[in-house]
Scaffold this motif. Structure first.
Motif, PDB file in Angstrom:
ATOM      1  N   LYS A  13     -27.128 -13.768 -33.838  1.00 41.02           N
ATOM      2  CA  LYS A  13     -28.330 -14.381 -34.407  1.00 41.02           C
ATOM      3  C   LYS A  13     -28.327 -15.895 -34.197  1.00 41.02           C
ATOM      4  O   LYS A  13     -29.357 -16.489 -33.873  1.00 41.02           O
ATOM      5  N   GLU A  17     -31.127 -18.152 -32.224  1.00 41.82           N
ATOM      6  CA  GLU A  17     -31.822 -19.298 -32.801  1.00 41.82           C
ATOM      7  C   GLU A  17     -31.618 -20.551 -31.952  1.00 41.82           C
ATOM      8  O   GLU A  17     -32.544 -21.347 -31.770  1.00 41.82           O
ATOM      9  N   LYS A  23     -36.073 -18.662 -35.886  1.00 41.67           N
ATOM     10  CA  LYS A  23     -35.263 -17.736 -36.672  1.00 41.67           C
ATOM     11  C   LYS A  23     -35.863 -16.340 -36.638  1.00 41.67           C
ATOM     12  O   LYS A  23     -35.197 -15.352 -36.863  1.00 41.67           O
ATOM     13  N   LYS A  24     -37.148 -16.277 -36.379  1.00 40.31           N
ATOM     14  CA  LYS A  24     -37.819 -14.988 -36.279  1.00 40.31           C
ATOM     15  C   LYS A  24     -39.081 -15.166 -35.445  1.00 40.31           C
ATOM     16  O   LYS A  24     -39.529 -16.296 -35.222  1.00 40.31           O
TER      17      LYS A  24
END
Length: 234
Positions: A13, A17, A23-24
């Motif tokens: 993750k 990033e 982050k999404k």
């Protein structure tokens, strides 16, 4: 029973990033909408619990919870990456692909763990059908310098010796006296194989007899593996 699967996922993750600056997914984008009804929270929670599990029963419970959550998230993440690629966002698409690869690796490891939680294979064939038990048996065979038994048994079990070319290759590699990986077998069975080789009747090779004799060799390896598993040295 400590694992570090959650740590591996967090690293994946973090890389995502760093590569994308996000982050999404952007909810306004087409591929961002794919994530509107799904979250990684479920499998992160189960991974954390799995890593901390202190009993096989707990570990199995949370491993299955992770598998269930990941089975939804991985296809969604893959779809988001493909949508991003169509929208011309190759950076985001590549980042999604990297996360999918990381999740697939974790999932494969958890799957092998689940097999470990299962019972000892009830027959030799099942050692070859389970990635986890096959790996352990092969490790034991390597210790004993007897991997040729696993190789030949696997070829016969998976019907890789049925063609004339493959039968000849297996004979030359494993059965002929003085062959590179000669397996131990009775003179009676070896003579039957020699007769087929001399007559060129490769499809008549007595693989059923060979399989039975190689299985006897492997039975000793399985027994020693059982002892190693019992004392925790496998």
């Amino acid at each position: 029973m400590a694992k570090k699967y959650l740590e591996s996922w967090k690293k994946a993750k973090a890389k995502f990033e760093a590569d994308t600056g996000k982050k999404k997914p952007d909810p306004k984008s087409r591929f961002g909408k794919i994530f509107s009804k799904i979250s990684s929270t479920g499998f992160e929670k189960s991974l954390k619990a799995y890593d901390a599990a202190k009993t096989v029963k707990e570990a199995e419970k949370y491993a299955r919870a992770f598998q269930s959550a990941a089975s939804d998230y991985i296809p969604t993440l893959d779809a988001a990456g493909k949508a991003a690629r169509q929208d011309g966002d190759d950076v985001y698409a590549d980042a999604c692909a990297a996360m999918v690869a990381s999740l697939n690796k974790i999932t494969a490891n958890v799957f092998m763990d689940l097999e470990r939680f299962g019972s000892w294979p009830d027959k030799l064939d099942n050692f070859f059908k389970s990635p986890y038990w096959y790996k352990l048996l092969l490790k034991q065979a390597k210790k004993e310098y007897s991997t040729e038994n696993m190789e030949l048994f696997g070829l016969i079990l998976n019907k890789k010796v049925n063609s004339e070319a493959n039968a000849q290759k297996a004979y030359e590699l494993y059965i002929r006296v003085g062959s590179p990986k000669e397996v131990n077998m009775s003179s009676t069975t070896r003579k039957l194989c020699d007769k087929c080789a001399q007559g060129g009747t490769w499809k008549a090779m007595p693989w059923d007899k060979v399989e039975m004799e190689v299985a006897v060799n492997l039975a000793d390896t399985v027994a020693r593996l059982g002892a190693a598993v019992a004392d925790g040295t496998a």
